[in-house]
Each structure stands twice: as C-alpha cells, then as structure tokens.
Design a protein around this motif. Structure first.
Motif, short mmCIF file in Angstrom:
data_model
loop_
_atom_site.label_atom_id
_atom_site.label_comp_id
_atom_site.label_asym_id
_atom_site.label_seq_id
_atom_site.Cartn_x
_atom_site.Cartn_y
_atom_site.Cartn_z
N PHE A 15 -75.96 26.58 62.45
CA PHE A 15 -74.99 27.60 62.17
C PHE A 15 -73.86 27.67 63.53
O PHE A 15 -72.91 28.16 62.94
CB PHE A 15 -75.72 28.83 61.97
CG PHE A 15 -74.92 30.25 62.12
CD1 PHE A 15 -74.26 30.46 60.84
CD2 PHE A 15 -74.71 30.92 63.06
CE1 PHE A 15 -73.47 31.55 60.90
CE2 PHE A 15 -73.98 32.22 63.05
CZ PHE A 15 -73.35 32.37 61.92
N TYR A 16 -74.35 27.58 64.52
CA TYR A 16 -73.45 28.04 65.62
C TYR A 16 -72.17 27.21 65.75
O TYR A 16 -71.19 27.90 66.04
CB TYR A 16 -74.21 27.61 67.13
CG TYR A 16 -73.66 28.33 68.29
CD1 TYR A 16 -73.24 29.64 68.43
CD2 TYR A 16 -73.20 27.44 69.20
CE1 TYR A 16 -72.60 30.10 69.43
CE2 TYR A 16 -72.46 28.14 70.56
CZ TYR A 16 -72.21 29.44 70.47
OH TYR A 16 -71.56 29.94 71.53
N GLN A 21 -66.24 28.18 64.92
CA GLN A 21 -64.94 28.01 64.22
C GLN A 21 -64.37 29.33 63.65
O GLN A 21 -63.25 29.41 63.62
CB GLN A 21 -65.52 27.13 62.94
CG GLN A 21 -64.10 26.82 62.22
CD GLN A 21 -64.65 25.94 60.82
OE1 GLN A 21 -65.80 25.17 61.11
NE2 GLN A 21 -64.19 26.06 59.95
N GLU A 22 -65.37 30.20 63.38
CA GLU A 22 -64.98 31.50 62.72
C GLU A 22 -64.54 32.49 63.98
O GLU A 22 -64.02 33.53 63.75
CB GLU A 22 -66.11 32.29 62.04
CG GLU A 22 -66.50 31.47 61.03
CD GLU A 22 -65.60 31.42 59.72
OE1 GLU A 22 -65.30 32.73 59.38
OE2 GLU A 22 -65.12 30.56 59.30
N LYS A 82 -72.18 37.59 55.69
CA LYS A 82 -72.91 36.76 55.01
C LYS A 82 -74.23 36.11 55.65
O LYS A 82 -75.12 35.66 55.00
CB LYS A 82 -72.08 35.42 54.69
CG LYS A 82 -71.00 35.66 53.54
CD LYS A 82 -70.24 34.53 53.15
CE LYS A 82 -69.37 34.93 52.24
NZ LYS A 82 -68.24 33.89 51.89
N TYR A 83 -74.19 36.13 57.22
CA TYR A 83 -75.12 35.54 57.86
C TYR A 83 -75.49 36.58 58.99
O TYR A 83 -75.35 36.41 60.06
CB TYR A 83 -74.70 34.27 58.60
CG TYR A 83 -74.24 33.26 57.67
CD1 TYR A 83 -74.91 32.57 56.62
CD2 TYR A 83 -72.79 33.05 57.51
CE1 TYR A 83 -74.38 31.59 56.09
CE2 TYR A 83 -72.35 32.16 56.60
CZ TYR A 83 -73.28 31.37 55.76
OH TYR A 83 -72.65 30.60 54.80
N GLY A 90 -75.52 34.61 67.37
CA GLY A 90 -74.48 33.96 67.81
C GLY A 90 -73.56 34.64 68.73
O GLY A 90 -72.81 34.30 69.83
N ASP A 91 -73.50 35.93 68.55
CA ASP A 91 -72.43 36.93 69.33
C ASP A 91 -73.09 36.89 70.89
O ASP A 91 -72.54 36.60 71.70
CB ASP A 91 -72.66 38.32 68.92
CG ASP A 91 -71.52 39.04 69.57
OD1 ASP A 91 -70.25 38.59 69.61
OD2 ASP A 91 -71.52 39.96 70.02
N PHE A 92 -74.38 36.97 71.08
CA PHE A 92 -75.07 36.88 72.32
C PHE A 92 -74.91 35.44 72.90
O PHE A 92 -74.75 35.30 74.22
CB PHE A 92 -76.47 37.53 72.37
CG PHE A 92 -76.36 39.01 72.25
CD1 PHE A 92 -76.18 39.69 72.90
CD2 PHE A 92 -76.91 39.32 70.73
CE1 PHE A 92 -76.10 41.15 72.84
CE2 PHE A 92 -76.69 40.64 70.57
CZ PHE A 92 -76.56 41.46 71.70
#
Length: 105
Positions: A15-16, A21-22, A82-83, A90-92
């Motif tokens: 996922f990362y 990319q986002e 969505k996730y 991912g934020d951390f």
C-alpha cells in the motif's frame, strides 16, 4: 454506471507506494507533517496536563490539515476514505520518512 472498485492491497508494504503517490504534492505533504506534529503535541498536552479535551483536538489537527492538502493542493480524495487503517499507518510512516529526509518536506 458502475462504481470504481477500490484497489486491493495484500499488505501495508504494498500500500505505501500508492500512499506516497497520493501525496506527491509538496504542500500537501507539508500540511500532513504539520497536522501529524499537532497530533503528537495534543496527545502530549492531554497526558501532561490531565486535560482530556486535548484528545478532541487530535482528529481536527490530523485530518483537518491533511484534507486541506488533498482538496486544495493535491486535488484528490484522501486515501482515508477507502483505506482507513493503512492510511492511518501511512501518515505516521510518511512523517517518519520526512523527519529522516527520505522524502522531501
């Protein structure tokens, strides 16, 4: 018209790269960094002062700055919709990678 199905990820490792990319816009990443820093600060304030109202500030700080980054600079919908679990992680991880200089901040 059929709704677009969310991409499936087998692991956070898968996922990362999508998460990064986002978050390709520098201003969006900086707003995430500020929001995550304020999340840490509000948790520390809640614990150190015993005032649990500081915990109420954590989602406002974290999501507020992040969503401003997405809607006004990145021009996409936050992956949180969505996730949620992987996005939270991912934020951390992105925060840590920015601190370590692995991602431009």
């Amino acid at each position: 018209m059929a709704a677009i199905e969310a991409q499936k990820f087998e692991s956070f490792r898968d996922f990362y790269p999508f998460y990064l990319q986002e978050h390709s816009n520098l201003t969006c990443r900086r707003l995430h960094f500020i929001g995550t820093s304020l999340v840490f600060a509000s948790v520390i304030a809640a614990i150190s002062t015993g005032n649990m109202l500081w915990f109420a500030a954590t989602p406002l700080a974290g999501y507020g700055f992040a969503w401003i980054g997405h809607f006004f600079f990145e021009h996409n919908r936050p992956a949180t919709f969505k996730y949620p679990f992987y996005s939270f992680m991912g934020d951390f991880v992105m925060f840590k990678d920015m601190l370590l200089g692995r991602i431009e901040r």
